[in-house]
Design an enzyme around this catalytic site. Structure first.
Site, mmCIF file in Angstrom:
data_model
loop_
_atom_site.group_PDB
_atom_site.id
_atom_site.type_symbol
_atom_site.label_atom_id
_atom_site.label_comp_id
_atom_site.label_asym_id
_atom_site.label_seq_id
_atom_site.Cartn_x
_atom_site.Cartn_y
_atom_site.Cartn_z
ATOM 1 N N GLU A 144 2.627 -9.176 11.725
ATOM 2 C CA GLU A 144 2.392 -8.764 10.339
ATOM 3 C C GLU A 144 3.722 -8.408 9.668
ATOM 4 O O GLU A 144 3.946 -8.752 8.514
ATOM 5 C CB GLU A 144 1.450 -7.563 10.366
ATOM 6 C CG GLU A 144 0.807 -7.220 9.042
ATOM 7 C CD GLU A 144 -0.143 -6.033 9.186
ATOM 8 O OE1 GLU A 144 -0.273 -5.478 10.297
ATOM 9 O OE2 GLU A 144 -0.764 -5.646 8.175
ATOM 10 N N ASP B 219 0.783 -1.239 0.000
ATOM 11 C CA ASP B 219 0.000 0.000 0.000
ATOM 12 C C ASP B 219 0.816 1.291 0.000
ATOM 13 O O ASP B 219 0.577 2.188 -0.782
ATOM 14 C CB ASP B 219 -0.932 0.039 1.220
ATOM 15 C CG ASP B 219 -1.785 -1.211 1.342
ATOM 16 O OD1 ASP B 219 -1.643 -2.126 0.499
ATOM 17 O OD2 ASP B 219 -2.605 -1.279 2.271
HETATM 18 C C1 GLC Z 1 -2.779 -4.408 4.055
HETATM 19 C C2 GLC Z 1 -1.651 -4.928 3.175
HETATM 20 C C3 GLC Z 1 -2.240 -5.779 2.083
HETATM 21 C C4 GLC Z 1 -3.069 -6.895 2.693
HETATM 22 C C5 GLC Z 1 -4.112 -6.339 3.676
HETATM 23 C C6 GLC Z 1 -4.794 -7.419 4.491
HETATM 24 O O1 GLC Z 1 -3.630 -3.566 3.357
HETATM 25 O O2 GLC Z 1 -0.900 -3.870 2.637
HETATM 26 O O3 GLC Z 1 -1.231 -6.320 1.259
HETATM 27 O O4 GLC Z 1 -3.692 -7.619 1.711
HETATM 28 O O5 GLC Z 1 -3.507 -5.468 4.582
HETATM 29 O O6 GLC Z 1 -3.858 -8.203 5.160
#
Ligand code: GLC
Length: 431
Positions: free
Chosen positions: A400, A162
């Site tokens: 994460e 992101d």
């Molecule tokens: C965040 C991450 C994305 C992922 C999401 C859910 O937005 O950047 O890659 O899919 O979280 O884990």
């Protein structure tokens, strides 16, 4: 290490939504596209049926134009943006009885489906092939109208990375005439300093509102959005996904015309990576910003995507892998970082060891790089990165992301793909 596998399964069970798995207990309470694919890849090692359910459930959110959305909402769990903000039912292309977002994510789904076909056999391939093909066709038809072999993303969320430093220049050029109204919920469970900034969030929301206001008409979005980018990592994953789709097609006895179509996509992409995206000054592929007509040459984890996809010859693979040996970029060294692989090069002005994709180590990107290095025979480096990844998970739990200096876990805890890919890496020794 045996314990790690048991704990990982427990995390996945805890995030079970029935037929799918949410990425994390509170931070991400719905089904996400490439998360489900990573989860299925890991789960297929011990329960291929359940991994298959994960994929089928994701396909349940597919739009009738072929798009597979990045979020499938499950109920009214608190999350921003919620289903109302996307308002997808304003277009007939959206599925009538499912609430989803209106954008996509990297097509890992086909790669996961391919692994499940290997486990469950051609029957599963028959079940999913046409839907996957129509997703790939949507990507090329709607996102690569000039047949360059490079599809565009129209939102940073579509990259899965992101707040990648690659998007900063393009996002900075967006002038907000009015600031979108919304309330962030992502900092409720995770410290703000580990998440994207408010400046980035304003632009994320602005871009999602814009896609919605064009009723998700891709022609309009490509023509008008300030964010239209040919992303190296997304296109690498798509290339690998094409390779997998082709193998499924062969396995289930599809006609030559289907296979020719896929071969053609792959051939065009290979040429585009060589002639449009490769930068011989920096020895990496650069993203391309179609709105502003410029290359984006930020050194980040995305540069290793072409190894994962097998998109380069041995010589260029060697040059790309060299970045991993450089202590100023990615390699650990005394007095510097301790673990592989920061998601942004350490010498980038945007590097930050705690903030989301600006530097912390993520398990999915480590996993992809390991697979890419193995593909080109760089097994020692792959082994080192696998060892680091498992050490981080053992010490810090299934966080994460991780600080490359200290190994401290950041972001949400009990993160599903960290658990699922740990299982996949652990199973390497038995493969
Ligand atoms: C965040 C991450 C994305 C992922 C999401 C859910 O937005 O950047 O890659 O899919 O979280 O884990």
């Amino acid at each position: 290490m045996k314990d790690l596998g048991i704990k990982a399964k427990r995390v996945l069970l805890g995030n079970n939504l029935g037929k799918s798995t949410k990425p994390a207990p509170k931070q991400y309470p719905h089904q996400w596209n490439w998360d489900s694919a990573f989860i299925a890849l890991g789960v297929s090692n011990y329960d291929a049926e359940r991994a298959g359910d994960e994929i089928i459930s994701l396909l349940g959110g597919q739009w009738n134009n072929g798009m597979i959305p990045h979020i499938i909402y499950s109920d009214n769990e608190e999350y921003f943006p919620d289903q109302k903000r996307w308002d997808i039912h304003r277009t007939k292309k959206a599925p009538a009885n499912v609430d989803t977002s209106g954008i996509t994510q990297p097509p890992m789904i086909t790669i996961a489906a391919h692994k499940i076909v290997e486990k469950l056999g051609a029957g599963f391939g028959q079940e999913v092939y046409q839907k996957l093909l129509s997703y790939h066709r949507w990507l090329y038809r709607e996102r690569d109208p000039n047949n360059e072999g490079l599809v565009s993303i129209i939102h940073p969320w579509e990259s899965g990375i992101d707040n990648s430093p690659r998007w900063i220049g393009t996002l900075d050029k967006i002038i907000l005439t009015t600031k979108p109204k919304y309330e962030r919920k992502d900092q409720k469970h995770v410290a703000g300093e580990e998440r994207p900034t408010n400046v980035e969030y304003d632009r994320f929301v602005y871009l999602m509102d814009l896609a919605r206001d064009f009723d998700y008409d891709q022609k309009q979005i490509l023509a008008n959005s300030p964010f239209v980018v040919q992303d190296v990592l997304f296109n690498s994953i798509l290339h690998k996904a094409n390779e997998c789709l082709r193998e499924i097609a062969v396995k289930i006895g599809k006609h030559k015309s289907d296979i020719d179509e896929i071969d053609n996509w792959m051939k065009t992409t290979r040429l585009a990576f060589k002639h449009k995206l490769w930068d011989s000054q920096t020895n990496m592929h650069c993203d391309y910003d179609l709105r502003n007509n410029n290359k984006i040459c930020e050194n980040s984890i995305a540069i290793f995507g072409p190894l994962y996809a097998g998109l380069v010859d041995e010589g260029d693979a060697q040059l790309i892998a060299q970045h991993l040996n450089d202590v100023n970029k990615y390699a650990p060294s005394l007095g510097s970082t301790k673990y592989y692989i920061p998601t942004t090069s350490k010498n980038s002005k945007h590097f930050n060891p705690k903030r989301y994709w600006l530097g912390p180590i993520w398990v999915n990107t480590n996993w992809m790089v390991i697979r890419g290095l193995e593909r080109y025979g760089f097994t020692d480096l792959a082994d080192r990165i696998r060892k680091d990844t498992l050490t981080l998970l053992e010490k810090g739990g299934f966080c994460e992301y991780f600080n490359p200096y200290t190994g401290k876990g950041h972001g949400t805890k009990r993160f599903s793909w960290s658990a699922a890919l740990a299982i996949d890496l652990l199973s390497d020794s038995t493969k």
